[in-house]
Write a protein that holds these residues in place. Structure first.
Motif, short mmCIF file in Angstrom:
data_model
loop_
_atom_site.label_atom_id
_atom_site.label_comp_id
_atom_site.label_asym_id
_atom_site.label_seq_id
_atom_site.Cartn_x
_atom_site.Cartn_y
_atom_site.Cartn_z
N MET A 1 0.84 -1.20 0.00
CA MET A 1 0.00 0.00 0.00
C MET A 1 0.88 1.25 0.00
SD MET A 1 -3.04 -1.27 0.03
CE MET A 1 -4.09 0.11 0.48
N VAL A 109 -10.79 -7.22 6.65
CA VAL A 109 -10.26 -7.01 5.30
C VAL A 109 -10.88 -7.99 4.32
CG1 VAL A 109 -8.19 -7.21 3.87
CG2 VAL A 109 -8.09 -5.96 6.03
N GLU A 113 -12.91 -6.74 1.04
CA GLU A 113 -12.49 -7.10 -0.31
C GLU A 113 -13.56 -7.92 -1.03
OE1 GLU A 113 -8.57 -8.80 0.12
OE2 GLU A 113 -7.65 -6.80 0.28
N ALA A 119 -8.33 -1.03 -4.14
CA ALA A 119 -7.00 -1.27 -3.59
C ALA A 119 -6.52 -0.13 -2.71
CB ALA A 119 -6.00 -1.49 -4.73
N GLU A 120 -7.00 1.10 -2.98
CA GLU A 120 -6.51 2.26 -2.23
C GLU A 120 -7.24 2.48 -0.91
OE1 GLU A 120 -9.40 3.81 -5.43
OE2 GLU A 120 -7.81 2.29 -5.25
N ASP A 122 -7.71 2.24 2.73
CA ASP A 122 -6.87 1.89 3.88
C ASP A 122 -7.72 1.40 5.05
OD1 ASP A 122 -4.42 2.50 2.72
OD2 ASP A 122 -4.50 4.60 3.35
N HIS A 143 -1.65 -6.52 7.99
CA HIS A 143 -2.07 -6.54 6.58
C HIS A 143 -1.55 -5.28 5.89
CE1 HIS A 143 -4.69 -6.65 3.03
NE2 HIS A 143 -4.88 -7.93 3.30
N ARG A 145 -3.01 -3.28 4.05
CA ARG A 145 -3.99 -2.19 4.06
C ARG A 145 -3.90 -1.34 5.33
NH1 ARG A 145 -8.22 -2.01 0.24
NH2 ARG A 145 -8.50 -3.93 -0.99
#
Length: 298
Positions: A1, A109, A113, A119-120, A122, A143, A145
């Motif tokens: 990330m 997470v 997902e 993907a961005e 956080d 992770h 993220r």
């Protein structure tokens, strides 16, 4: 990330059920807003708050302010729907409450997902329980993220049977553990709130202590504290000027094959230059955010 530097001097909690507060947030000089579905929202208002937050984010108008959605825990009746909504709700980050283990992050997470989180997006973690303090390193590295740890000193003090004191001695072990964990994994970390809104000097002292300890900024519970947090957590003009000076001097020395250089009688090495680059990048990011806020303010 991505771990680009962005200002987090002042991050204000805002109750998601309060439409007026969500509107006002577009005009505040806070670096970030935590749009809250958890502690600040009554049980019978959770669904309404979720809808209001999602509508506010979709409507836009928050400029470059960082938007963080604090969800309810997965063990609550609202946590699952909160995370599903947060996955594609448009916030910059999702703040998980009372994180105590890496497993809790992994579950959250996976759900984000599976619900289509980009993907961005956080993940931020509230550090507010004794078990969270003991597992801080595991949480920080749980992770890719995970981007930020947020101290929840009110809940922590309750669980520790500790007092809120000026120097926060009962908190220093916990603050230190989380700071170490965050920096070890390249994360941001925010200090806890100051509860006494009538104590302006005490708030400023708490901010200065946070800077000394190494925090990136402070979480806030009232807009009146934004200006002081922004001032105290920003690098001073002198610090930025010095940073630019040693970056230039070190660059000239490096071009001549020298690893160190003396600037104004001070020895400057790579470690000083690395921090100088961080200070300059932060100052530039603050200037860009402040300019955006001024251009889009009332």
């Amino acid at each position: 990330m991505s771990r680009r530097i962005r200002p987090r001097r002042s991050v204000l909690y805002m109750p998601g059920s309060n439409a007026r507060a969500l509107e006002k947030g577009r005009m505040l000089a806070a670096d970030g807003l935590i749009l809250d579905l958890e502690d600040a929202v009554a049980p019978d208002a959770k669904a309404l708050a979720r809808d209001r937050i999602l509508a506010a984010i979709a409507a836009g108008g928050y400029g470059k302010r960082e938007l963080i959605l604090r969800v309810n825990g997965l063990a609550t009746p609202w946590g699952y729907e909160d995370l599903v909504a947060a996955a594609t709700g448009g916030a910059d980050a999702v703040l998980l409450p009372k994180v105590g283990s890496a497993d809790a992050i992994e579950r959250a997470v996976n759900l984000l997902e599976s619900a289509g989180a980009p993907a961005e997006l956080d993940v931020w973690c509230m550090m507010e329980t004794p078990i969270g303090m003991l597992h801080a390193e595991e949480i920080a590295g749980a992770h890719p993220r995970v981007a930020c740890l947020v101290m929840g000193t009110s809940d922590l003090a309750k669980d520790l049977h500790a007092h809120h004191t000026r120097e926060r001695l009962p908190m220093l072990t916990s603050l230190g553990l989380c700071l170490l964990a965050a920096r070890a994994h390249g994360l941001a970390i925010l200090d806890g709130v100051h509860l006494d809104l009538a104590d302006d000097e005490g708030f400023a002292h708490s901010c200065r202590q946070g800077v000394d300890l190494g925090f990136d900024g402070k979480t806030l519970i009232h807009p009146k504290t934004i200006a002081a947090a922004n001032e105290i957590f920003a690098p001073s003009d002198e610090e930025v000027e010095w940073s630019r000076k040693i970056i230039a001097a070190h660059g000239e020395a490096a071009a001549e094959g020298k690893g160190v250089v003396v600037v104004d009688g001070r020895l400057v090495e790579n470690l000083h230059v690395e921090n100088a680059h961080r200070v300059v990048a932060l100052a530039e990011a603050i200037a860009a955010l402040d300019a955006d806020n001024a251009a889009n303010g009332p």
